[in-house]
Design an enzyme around this catalytic site. Sequence first.
Site, short mmCIF file in Angstrom:
data_model
loop_
_atom_site.label_atom_id
_atom_site.label_comp_id
_atom_site.label_asym_id
_atom_site.label_seq_id
_atom_site.Cartn_x
_atom_site.Cartn_y
_atom_site.Cartn_z
N GLY A 145 -1.38 -5.76 -4.33
CA GLY A 145 -0.65 -4.55 -4.67
C GLY A 145 0.04 -3.96 -3.46
CG ASP A 146 3.34 -2.71 -0.69
OD1 ASP A 146 2.56 -2.76 0.27
OD2 ASP A 146 4.44 -2.15 -0.63
CD GLN A 147 1.02 4.13 -4.26
OE1 GLN A 147 0.20 4.48 -3.44
NE2 GLN A 147 0.92 4.42 -5.55
#
Length: 189
Positions: free
Chosen positions: A70-72
């Site tokens: 995941g990345d945000q």
Amino acid sequence: MSQKQLILASTSKYRQELLSRLAYSYSAQAPLIDEEKEKDPSLAPQALAEKLADLKAASLKAAGKVVIGGDQLVSFEGRIIGKAHTAERAVEQLMSMQGKSHDLITAICVYDGDKKIAYTDITRMHMKKMTRAQIERYVQLDNPIDCAGSYKIEKHGIMLFDKIESQDFTAIQGLPLIELGKILENANL
């Protein structure tokens, strides 16, 4: 048939707390990439978040494993707002965004062996107009220096906003659990 192993390609305590809500047994491992070297300034914010989520998951993929990456990031006025790393910088970031809207982009990528499933959630965040003193007080409360955009929505950060347009509130915290739950159900863990 042996059980598939579920791996979260992250050392983020926030993502680990979120994934625990889905009640799967999993292990968390640091992805085998240098995230800073992979940040391509030529990519649009959504494309960059999707690329980083993919690289994190792909770095640990293997047969018999379901790996979540995941990345945000925050996209504000055409630029990426990352983690502040200092309280002073957090105040400056929040001051620049107060009274305006930004997009919080949360990308996930799941590898079930070699099968790739990607999903991106974009939440529109409308920040209230605030004084420097109000923002400084908030930063003292939550110390959000390790969060994209310098706020912790799950804590006192909610007081910074007057409107949030979201499909999945958990995406704001780091993992869109509604969609991730569907993906994991299909992975037959």
